[in-house]
Design an enzyme around this catalytic site. Sequence first.
Site, PDB file in Angstrom:
ATOM      1  N   HIS A 124      -8.743  -5.950  10.151  1.00  0.00           N
ATOM      2  CA  HIS A 124      -9.609  -5.689   9.006  1.00  0.00           C
ATOM      3  C   HIS A 124     -10.901  -4.972   9.418  1.00  0.00           C
ATOM      4  O   HIS A 124     -11.874  -4.974   8.669  1.00  0.00           O
ATOM      5  CB  HIS A 124      -9.989  -7.001   8.314  1.00  0.00           C
ATOM      6  CG  HIS A 124      -8.834  -7.771   7.780  1.00  0.00           C
ATOM      7  ND1 HIS A 124      -7.988  -8.495   8.584  1.00  0.00           N
ATOM      8  CD2 HIS A 124      -8.378  -7.918   6.515  1.00  0.00           C
ATOM      9  CE1 HIS A 124      -7.060  -9.071   7.836  1.00  0.00           C
ATOM     10  NE2 HIS A 124      -7.268  -8.741   6.582  1.00  0.00           N
TER      11      HIS A 124
ATOM     12  N   GLU B 229       0.818  -1.216   0.000  1.00  0.00           N
ATOM     13  CA  GLU B 229       0.000   0.000   0.000  1.00  0.00           C
ATOM     14  C   GLU B 229       0.849   1.263   0.000  1.00  0.00           C
ATOM     15  O   GLU B 229       0.487   2.259  -0.640  1.00  0.00           O
ATOM     16  CB  GLU B 229      -0.950  -0.011   1.192  1.00  0.00           C
ATOM     17  CG  GLU B 229      -2.118  -0.976   1.059  1.00  0.00           C
ATOM     18  CD  GLU B 229      -1.737  -2.428   1.288  1.00  0.00           C
ATOM     19  OE1 GLU B 229      -2.516  -3.327   0.910  1.00  0.00           O
ATOM     20  OE2 GLU B 229      -0.634  -2.671   1.840  1.00  0.00           O
TER      21      GLU B 229
END
Length: 334
Positions: free
Chosen positions: A139, A70
């Site tokens: 998450h 990312e």
Amino acid sequence: MCSGRRTGPMATRRMNYADAMVDTFRICFKEDPHFTVIGNEVLGIGPTRLQFEPLQAEYPDRIYFPPTSEAAFTALAAGAAMCGHRTFAHLGVASFTYPAVSSIANEVATIRLSSGGRIKAPFIMHLNHGVVMGTSSQHSESPQCMYWNLPGIEIALPSSGSEFKGLMRTAMNRDNPVMLFTHGLLYHVEDDVPEGEYTIPFGQAAVKRKGKDATVVATSLTVGVAMQAADILAKENIDVEVIDPRTLVPLDKKAILDSVAKTGRLVTADETRLNCGVGSEIAAIVAEEGFRSLKAPIVRVARAQAPVSAAPTHEAYVIPTPEKTVAAVKKVMA
């Protein structure tokens, strides 16, 4: 507090949130030959992920699936945007953006100011947030307020597919970096999405339900939670007004303050954490700027100040629910 701006007739089509995203991307691709999408699992990891495949086939040279780094592809996408390529970067689950914070905070958020306005940053960052049934702490984050504390980034929180389309189309016409937060449980949710061009101005809240007894300000998935709570309370003759800010930056403070001036009571319902969360900031604004309107103390419904495990009982304990929102409204009505 308009619901949105349309050009042309008001034709709508029933579709889920994921289809609304695809519909919006298709418009963006046709409109701008430089528009690019970069990211993995753009429509989540559930069955709705398959709805992205026809778009991939249509625009194979403008949809990129990067390595799972990312930090690297956030910097790449930001650089492309600064060079004039309007870029939509799906950064995945919100907590996956943490390795990219250096680029987001030090480059993306500051570029318009540090360049004296010479460098534009038409960069749209898309993050999945929220507790999504057994996905555990890595998450399940909702870091909206972390990024709210980075001046220079505009923040939008759609609560439906139609809102995604309207807010995304507005983001496409801006030269500032924009963060769009999608709750992971929204992808399959259906609503009536305007066809053709449709925009929702940033900084204009929506009154999702009118009421006179108490105001509930909610965002993203929790708008639906607040609406369920309002339906329950209506059976007990408690009339709740539900306000969806739709954007945090800019924030429509007037819509919130006007509603509280009418009802005299405020409950915030949001999936960010209780400490320094969206609800906490809205409560602070009302306490500071609308205190004389209040008939009762403000009550916040928010995620508990704790990590989230994968256990369903723990998830249910920490997240906002209709039942918790009902209890909060009854508390301000007491």
